[in-house]
Scaffold this active site. Structure first.
Site, PDB file in Angstrom:
ATOM      1  N   ASP A 182       0.852  -1.183   0.000  1.00 17.47           N
ATOM      2  CA  ASP A 182       0.000   0.000   0.000  1.00 17.47           C
ATOM      3  C   ASP A 182       0.900   1.249   0.000  1.00 17.47           C
ATOM      4  O   ASP A 182       1.843   1.328  -0.762  1.00 17.47           O
ATOM      5  CB  ASP A 182      -0.962  -0.054   1.194  1.00 17.47           C
ATOM      6  CG  ASP A 182      -2.096   0.938   1.105  1.00 17.47           C
ATOM      7  OD1 ASP A 182      -3.091   0.655   0.416  1.00 17.47           O
ATOM      8  OD2 ASP A 182      -1.993   2.019   1.722  1.00 17.47           O
ATOM      9  N   TYR A 308      -3.391  10.845   1.375  1.00 16.75           N
ATOM     10  CA  TYR A 308      -4.174  10.705   0.146  1.00 16.75           C
ATOM     11  C   TYR A 308      -4.160  12.004  -0.670  1.00 16.75           C
ATOM     12  O   TYR A 308      -4.209  11.961  -1.898  1.00 16.75           O
ATOM     13  CB  TYR A 308      -5.609  10.309   0.475  1.00 16.75           C
ATOM     14  CG  TYR A 308      -5.780   8.834   0.706  1.00 16.75           C
ATOM     15  CD1 TYR A 308      -6.330   8.019  -0.263  1.00 16.75           C
ATOM     16  CD2 TYR A 308      -5.367   8.245   1.903  1.00 16.75           C
ATOM     17  CE1 TYR A 308      -6.474   6.655  -0.056  1.00 16.75           C
ATOM     18  CE2 TYR A 308      -5.504   6.886   2.120  1.00 16.75           C
ATOM     19  CZ  TYR A 308      -6.057   6.093   1.129  1.00 16.75           C
ATOM     20  OH  TYR A 308      -6.173   4.738   1.337  1.00 16.75           O
ATOM     21  N   HIS A 357      -5.193  -7.535   0.481  1.00 14.66           N
ATOM     22  CA  HIS A 357      -4.417  -6.305   0.489  1.00 14.66           C
ATOM     23  C   HIS A 357      -3.496  -6.202   1.706  1.00 14.66           C
ATOM     24  O   HIS A 357      -2.506  -5.482   1.674  1.00 14.66           O
ATOM     25  CB  HIS A 357      -5.374  -5.118   0.457  1.00 14.66           C
ATOM     26  CG  HIS A 357      -4.746  -3.835   0.034  1.00 14.66           C
ATOM     27  ND1 HIS A 357      -4.197  -3.658  -1.216  1.00 14.66           N
ATOM     28  CD2 HIS A 357      -4.558  -2.654   0.696  1.00 14.66           C
ATOM     29  CE1 HIS A 357      -3.715  -2.428  -1.315  1.00 14.66           C
ATOM     30  NE2 HIS A 357      -3.909  -1.805  -0.174  1.00 14.66           N
TER      31      HIS A 357
END
Length: 379
Positions: A182, A308, A357
């Site tokens: 990630d 983000y 994930h």
């Protein structure tokens, strides 16, 4: 180079009793929204499961027991590039290749703890002593017990500077490996771009909905990938849009409501893991709540979401560092090697059919075995 106490400060997790009491009070006085009959997880977190999880958090979950388990590892904090950063440093008996292991969102250092002994003591877990690693499990700046900058600029490049400083100046390693998934994978790539003389190799996992500049005549595998990306964007990326554009708006509620925080995070663990819709097939309530509690007690959900919007990740940036990809078909969606090769160096490609994930937490032995195989020739 000798270290001063300020360079490498031992650290223990010790949440004050009043913080625990406040958490339980908030959980027991949660204001619940009205459920939609029969909807389950269709509109987000299932209200019934969330009530069950919140009740367990308030009445059964043993934070003090988890605190003791976490504190069994050697924790440290150091000031690097102006930020106080948290990490675990577990040396291998007899020494080993240094490896920095980095998580992403909404994970934390706790998702790496099952992997750590497999790397530091491989002989005790079916591996060869020569494959041992000195393991540094980092908390990304703005996550958990690592400080976030007060000014804008919480980027992967900044995080790379922080961890390179920790690995070289603080811990004294001239060269080191990196494992990331990630956002941790993005930081690993930034380390490879900016510090190729120090980074032995990088080992990456995790797919992302990247579909820019597709080929004019894509192969069937790439076509399926692009279709998966479009479906994902249509149904799943709303969380990312608000975290990228209005993280402070969201942080106000998630920092104040533990039920809201649990709802926001657990939905991602269910949706992104290889659990077939049952999150507890992969993660017990205790595991989920340990990770969520780290965010709660450190009040870092807001700073973690900033990445983000402030990310400076550049796919395809030039780097001359060996790169391995461990890719699961049970991640958000399958990603073919030929697509990854458009923007990343690929020296080793391992495709697997289990684990999602959060691969280090879901399938730690699989990750450890692939890391040993890749780095064996780079030692």
């Amino acid at each position: 180079m000798s270290l001063t106490p300020e360079d490498r400060e031992p650290f223990r997790i010790a949440v004050p009793d009043e913080e625990l009491a406040d958490l339980r009070h908030r959980l027991r006085h949660t204001r619940w929204s009205d459920p939609i009959g029969g909807a389950g997880w269709r509109y987000g977190t299932d209200p019934g499961y969330l009530r069950e999880l919140v009740e367990y958090w308030a009445e059964t979950f043993d934070w003090r027991g988890e605190e003791r388990r976490l504190n069994a590892f050697p924790h440290f904090r150091s000031v690097a590039d102006g930020l106080r950063v948290h990490y675990i440093h577990q040396r291998a008996d007899g020494g080993g290749l240094p490896v920095l292991v980095l998580h992403g969102w909404p994970g934390s250092f706790v998702q790496m703890l099952d992997l750590l002994p497999l790397l530091a003591a491989p002989a005790e877990h079916g591996g060869a002593p020569a494959d041992a690693f000195d393991v540094v499990v980092g908390s990304l700046p703005g996550f958990g017990f690592s400080e976030a900058p007060r000014e804008p600029g919480l980027t992967e490049t900044r995080m790379a500077r922080v961890f390179h400083d920790v690995m070289t100046r603080v811990l004294g390693y001239e060269r080191y490996a990196v494992r990331g998934s990630d956002f941790g994978a993005s930081v690993a790539e930034a380390l490879a771009v900016h510090y190729p003389e120090a980074v032995v190799g990088i080992h990456l996992s995790g797919t992302t909905p990247r579909a820019s500049d597709p080929p004019a005549d894509p192969s069937p595998a790439v076509r399926r990938y692009l279709e998966d990306v479009e479906r994902w964007r249509a149904s799943e990326v709303g969380y990312g849009a608000i975290q990228a554009t209005k993280p402070q708006t969201l942080a106000a509620s998630l920092t104040d409501s533990p039920a809201g925080l649990a709802s926001w995070i657990v939905e991602k663990f269910r949706r992104w893991s290889d659990c077939d819709g049952d999150v507890e097939r992969r993660f017990t309530k205790d595991r989920l709540l340990t990770n969520i509690s780290v965010y709660w007690f450190t009040r870092t959900i807001g700073s973690s979401m900033r990445l983000y919007g402030e990310s400076d990740y550049r796919p395809g940036a030039e780097r001359d560092v060996p790169t391995a990809h461990l890719m699961s078909a049970k991640d958000m969606f399958p990603t073919p090697r030929e697509w990854v090769e458009r923007f990343s160096r690929v020296d080793r490609w391992t495709a697997v059919e289990r684990g999602g994930h959060f691969l280090e937490w879901e399938e730690p032995r699989l990750v450890a075995e692939d890391m040993r195989a890749f780095f064996r020739a780079l030692r």
